[in-house]
Design a protein around this motif. Structure first.
Motif, PDB file in Angstrom:
ATOM      1  N   LEU A 136       4.949  -8.996  -5.308  1.00  0.00           N
ATOM      2  CA  LEU A 136       5.573  -9.363  -4.042  1.00  0.00           C
ATOM      3  C   LEU A 136       6.063 -10.812  -4.083  1.00  0.00           C
ATOM      4  O   LEU A 136       5.320 -11.724  -4.429  1.00  0.00           O
ATOM      5  N   VAL A 141      10.041  -9.016  -0.408  1.00  0.00           N
ATOM      6  CA  VAL A 141       9.100  -8.747   0.676  1.00  0.00           C
ATOM      7  C   VAL A 141       9.726  -8.022   1.868  1.00  0.00           C
ATOM      8  O   VAL A 141       9.105  -7.122   2.450  1.00  0.00           O
ATOM      9  N   CYS A 143       2.918  -7.537   3.738  1.00  0.00           N
ATOM     10  CA  CYS A 143       4.280  -8.074   3.808  1.00  0.00           C
ATOM     11  C   CYS A 143       4.413  -9.067   4.955  1.00  0.00           C
ATOM     12  O   CYS A 143       5.007 -10.143   4.795  1.00  0.00           O
ATOM     13  N   PHE A 188       2.757 -12.292   4.072  1.00  0.00           N
ATOM     14  CA  PHE A 188       3.552 -13.051   3.104  1.00  0.00           C
ATOM     15  C   PHE A 188       4.713 -13.740   3.813  1.00  0.00           C
ATOM     16  O   PHE A 188       5.006 -14.913   3.555  1.00  0.00           O
ATOM     17  N   ALA A 206      12.139 -16.356   3.542  1.00  0.00           N
ATOM     18  CA  ALA A 206      12.318 -14.917   3.756  1.00  0.00           C
ATOM     19  C   ALA A 206      13.452 -14.632   4.729  1.00  0.00           C
ATOM     20  O   ALA A 206      14.195 -13.651   4.566  1.00  0.00           O
TER      21      ALA A 206
END
Length: 286
Positions: A123, A128, A147, A150, A158
């Motif tokens: 990951l 992700v 997820c 993270f 992200a």
């Protein structure tokens, strides 16, 4: 790359990705590229209920019609067949989510678990959001939690990925509800607008209509008055947020109370930058 053996098994001929005439007695046409893959009907039916139902009893003599599986990429399908033939699988970061999707759809629990273990190990920021979407789509709770955790720790990175822009509304909602995102609300509003623009272009719907299921989770009361004014002006040019939601945020400023506007979230997130009016918010950071 991951290669896992579960138990010993007699060596069997592997499926072939080549032209007709191999040893297999069933031909699959897979993926958008319509690649031909050959396998053995009896083995697949014995190992997997999905294929048992799909292939049914073998018909009379002659060459059977190919079985078209256009939604599964060839690489993922070959990984599924590798697992069915050898009880092992070689997983790759760039295709593991497609293999996981196939494993879930075909009811291959053991392969699904191997994919989940591998996803957790590899990951990263680029993977992700795509993994989160798969987790939400198929109800994979533990993967969804991993997820989200993270993304909470790597929020700014992200939010800039293509995977974020391609999230569905049900996948984006738990992110916007999180107090632990390491990103300021102003950046989150921008990210939500970019997400809605992409969705509007793909679905050919207005931006505000696409954004409607998620924008209520934006915490506009955290923005300073000047930022809120700028957002209001932009919202006139390109509607994104319901007017009443902006009004609720202004009430919070006017009354200097976090609970002044019912339904207007005022909790600070982990990444919220301090602003002068935050001292008047009644709901503390969690």
């Amino acid at each position: 790359v991951c290669s896992v053996w579960r138990r010993s098994q007699e060596e069997l001929p592997l499926p072939q990705a080549s032209g007709w005439g191999g040893e297999g007695d069933v031909c699959f046409v897979v993926g958008q590229e319509r690649q031909e893959v050959f396998a053995h009907r009896c083995l697949l039916a014995c190992r997997c209920n999905f294929f048992q139902r799909l292939l049914g009893p073998k018909l009379g003599p002659g060459t059977p019609s190919p079985v078209v599986l256009s939604t599964v990429p060839a690489e993922a399908f070959l990984a599924v067949l590798e697992f069915l033939y050898t009880n092992s699988v070689r997983l790759h970061r760039h295709s593991v989510l497609e293999v996981l999707t196939a494993a879930v759809e075909y009811g291959l629990e053991e392969l699904r678990e191997l994919c989940l273990e591998f996803v957790v190990k590899v990951l990263d920021v680029e993977l992700v959001c795509e993994a989160l979407q798969v987790a939400v789509t198929f109800g994979l709770g533990p993967l969804q939690e991993r997820c989200i955790a993270f993304i909470e720790a790597h929020s700014q990175e992200a939010l800039r990925t293509r995977g974020f822009l391609e999230l569905s509304a049900p996948a984006l909602l738990p992110l916007l509800r999180s107090d632990k995102l390491c990103v300021d609300e102003a950046e989150l509003v921008l990210a939500a607008r970019s997400w809605a623009r992409v969705g509007a272009a793909v679905m050919e719907r207005p931006v505000a209509e696409v954004a409607a299921p998620v924008v209520r989770e934006l915490r506009l009361a955290l923005l300073a008055p000047a930022e809120l004014s700028a957002l209001e002006e932009q919202n006139r040019r390109e509607p994104l947020i319901p007017v009443e939601q902006i009004v609720e945020a202004w009430k919070c400023h006017a009354l200097r109370r976090g609970d002044a506007a019912r339904g207007a979230p005022c909790r600070r997130r982990r990444g919220t930058l301090p602003r002068e009016h935050h001292c008047f918010l009644d709901l503390p950071f969690k």
